[in-house]
Design a protein around this motif. Structure first.
Motif, short mmCIF file in Angstrom:
data_model
loop_
_atom_site.label_atom_id
_atom_site.label_comp_id
_atom_site.label_asym_id
_atom_site.label_seq_id
_atom_site.Cartn_x
_atom_site.Cartn_y
_atom_site.Cartn_z
N MET A 23 -10.77 0.90 -1.40
CA MET A 23 -10.87 1.62 -2.66
C MET A 23 -11.02 3.11 -2.42
O MET A 23 -10.35 3.94 -3.05
CB MET A 23 -12.06 1.10 -3.48
N ARG A 24 -11.90 3.46 -1.50
CA ARG A 24 -12.11 4.87 -1.19
C ARG A 24 -10.87 5.49 -0.56
O ARG A 24 -10.51 6.64 -0.84
CB ARG A 24 -13.31 5.03 -0.24
N GLU A 25 -10.19 4.74 0.29
CA GLU A 25 -9.00 5.26 0.96
C GLU A 25 -7.92 5.62 -0.06
O GLU A 25 -7.32 6.70 -0.01
CB GLU A 25 -8.46 4.23 1.95
N LEU A 26 -7.65 4.69 -1.01
CA LEU A 26 -6.64 4.97 -2.03
C LEU A 26 -7.10 6.09 -2.96
O LEU A 26 -6.30 6.94 -3.36
CB LEU A 26 -6.33 3.69 -2.83
N THR A 27 -8.38 6.09 -3.28
CA THR A 27 -8.91 7.15 -4.14
C THR A 27 -8.72 8.52 -3.51
O THR A 27 -8.25 9.46 -4.16
CB THR A 27 -10.41 6.91 -4.41
N ALA A 64 0.83 -1.20 0.00
CA ALA A 64 0.00 0.00 0.00
C ALA A 64 0.87 1.26 0.00
O ALA A 64 0.59 2.24 -0.70
CB ALA A 64 -0.94 -0.01 1.21
N ALA A 65 1.95 1.23 0.78
CA ALA A 65 2.84 2.39 0.84
C ALA A 65 3.53 2.62 -0.50
O ALA A 65 3.68 3.77 -0.95
CB ALA A 65 3.88 2.19 1.93
N GLU A 66 3.95 1.55 -1.16
CA GLU A 66 4.59 1.69 -2.47
C GLU A 66 3.62 2.24 -3.50
O GLU A 66 3.99 3.06 -4.36
CB GLU A 66 5.13 0.34 -2.93
N SER A 67 2.37 1.80 -3.44
CA SER A 67 1.38 2.29 -4.39
C SER A 67 1.21 3.80 -4.27
O SER A 67 1.15 4.52 -5.27
CB SER A 67 0.03 1.59 -4.15
N VAL A 80 -4.62 8.78 -14.40
CA VAL A 80 -5.69 7.95 -13.88
C VAL A 80 -5.05 6.83 -13.06
O VAL A 80 -4.06 6.23 -13.50
CB VAL A 80 -6.54 7.36 -15.02
N VAL A 81 -5.62 6.55 -11.90
CA VAL A 81 -5.01 5.56 -11.00
C VAL A 81 -5.97 4.38 -10.80
O VAL A 81 -7.14 4.57 -10.47
CB VAL A 81 -4.69 6.19 -9.62
N GLY A 82 -5.46 3.17 -11.00
CA GLY A 82 -6.24 1.98 -10.72
C GLY A 82 -6.42 1.81 -9.22
O GLY A 82 -5.43 1.77 -8.48
N VAL A 83 -7.66 1.69 -8.79
CA VAL A 83 -7.94 1.57 -7.34
C VAL A 83 -8.78 0.34 -7.03
O VAL A 83 -9.34 0.22 -5.93
CB VAL A 83 -8.65 2.84 -6.79
N SER A 84 -8.88 -0.59 -7.96
CA SER A 84 -9.70 -1.78 -7.74
C SER A 84 -9.26 -2.49 -6.47
O SER A 84 -8.07 -2.64 -6.19
CB SER A 84 -9.57 -2.74 -8.93
N ALA A 85 -10.24 -2.92 -5.69
CA ALA A 85 -9.97 -3.58 -4.41
C ALA A 85 -11.15 -4.48 -4.07
O ALA A 85 -12.26 -4.28 -4.58
CB ALA A 85 -9.76 -2.54 -3.31
N PRO A 86 -10.93 -5.48 -3.21
CA PRO A 86 -12.03 -6.37 -2.84
C PRO A 86 -13.18 -5.66 -2.14
O PRO A 86 -14.33 -6.08 -2.21
CB PRO A 86 -11.36 -7.39 -1.91
N GLY A 87 -12.87 -4.58 -1.44
CA GLY A 87 -13.90 -3.86 -0.70
C GLY A 87 -13.91 -2.38 -1.06
O GLY A 87 -12.94 -1.84 -1.58
N LEU A 88 -15.02 -1.71 -0.74
CA LEU A 88 -15.15 -0.30 -1.06
C LEU A 88 -14.32 0.59 -0.15
O LEU A 88 -13.87 1.66 -0.57
CB LEU A 88 -16.62 0.12 -1.00
N ALA A 89 -14.10 0.17 1.09
CA ALA A 89 -13.35 1.01 2.03
C ALA A 89 -11.91 1.23 1.58
O ALA A 89 -11.45 2.38 1.53
CB ALA A 89 -13.41 0.41 3.44
#
Length: 310
Positions: A91-95, A59-62, A80-89
């Protein structure tokens, strides 16, 4: 940096993630890579995609990679950044993090667990709610997600989720899907959104002919995609096909499962864009026979480009 909109056109390169021989993210190569894509005529960049080896990053490297790319791109290239994740939380955090850095938008692929039209629609409706005003790209890549999204489902999402501003079309080749979506928007049945296409550009001329707005994919010669899109936008389809044909053998070779990304990184390293062609483990490596194939294709490509004056 302005936000991504449904009017986006051109070539958004799916960027690789450079690694050093020790497997660490190579920040200096990121700077060279961003400059290279800008000089090659790219319209924008997309990072943390599957061929950016995003699942291999912490996560830190991303976040570090996103910060470096966005800062280097500056006002030249929207990111544009890919933020696909198993959960919405998560995803929202990285977004939230990348949008604060200055990203133009994010890209979201469906989880493999979706199996019905309603499930796909409900998922992207939830994505729209979770991400709030952030514009997002719907990544339609059934070859890897195992989720097939019919045109009628995409139309429903577009009608009901205003922050879905782009489709990354990566069906194989799914040309009829582009035709159906464009017919729907031409009739005023749905909003017209941007359609940028993937699959290494293998079907780019045909996709442009069906109404795509450009490409969102990777290839070790972004000049091919820039040339094809530019000539189609000028109305010269024949010239676009001539350019595409010159690069096609190498583009086809790069689409092999397993060694495709290793091939792309080998050529980018050979061109001086990144320091090494290393993939982070687990990852494939080219054999001496593979390298010989690539070098032969490069030589033939150079001759053909000279013949057509490209």
């Amino acid at each position: 940096m302005p936000l991504l909109t449904e009017d986006a056109k051109g070539v958004y390169i799916i960027a690789v993630t450079p690694f050093g021989d020790d497997g660490a993210v190579d920040l200096a190569s990121i700077d060279r890579m961003v400059d290279f894509y800008a000089e090659a005529g790219a319209t924008g960049l997309t990072i943390l995609g599957q061929l950016g080896e995003a699942p291999k990053l912490t996560a830190a490297e991303s976040r570090e990679l996103a910060q470096r790319v966005v800062a280097r791109a500056g006002d030249r290239l929207p990111v544009v950044v890919g933020v696909s994740a198993p959960g919405l939380a998560p995803m929202r955090e990285l977004t939230d993090a990348v949008m604060d850095m200055g990203a133009a938008g994010v890209m979201v692929a469906p989880p493999w667990t979706l199996s019905t039209d309603d499930q796909v629609y409900n998922y992207y409706a939830s994505v729209g709610e979770a991400l709030g005003p952030v514009p997002f790209v719907l990544q339609d890549y059934p070859l890897t997600t195992n989720v097939t999204i019919a045109p009628k489902v995409i139309e429903r999402i577009v009608r009901d989720v205003p922050t879905c501003v782009m489709l990354k079309h990566e069906d194989w080749p799914g040309l009829s899907k582009i035709s159906a979506l464009r017919a729907s928007s031409d009739k005023g049945e749905t909003r017209r959104i941007s359609i940028l296409c993937g699959n290494g550009g293998l079907f780019l001329p045909e996709e442009m002919g069906r109404g795509a707005d450009g490409a969102m994919t990777g290839f070790c010669y972004p000049e091919m995609m820039v040339g094809v899109v530019s000539e189609y936008q000028k109305g010269d389809a024949e010239r676009a096909h001539d350019i595409f044909d010159a690069y096609l053998p190498l583009a086809r070779y790069e689409q092999q499962q397993g060694i495709g990304l290793a091939c792309r990184k080998y050529v980018l390293a050979k061109r001086g864009v990144i320091a090494t062609g290393k993939l982070r483990k687990p990852g494939a490596a080219l054999s001496p026979a593979d390298v010989a194939d690539v070098e032969r294709l490069l030589a033939r490509q150079e001759r053909r480009l000279q013949e057509i004056g490209a």
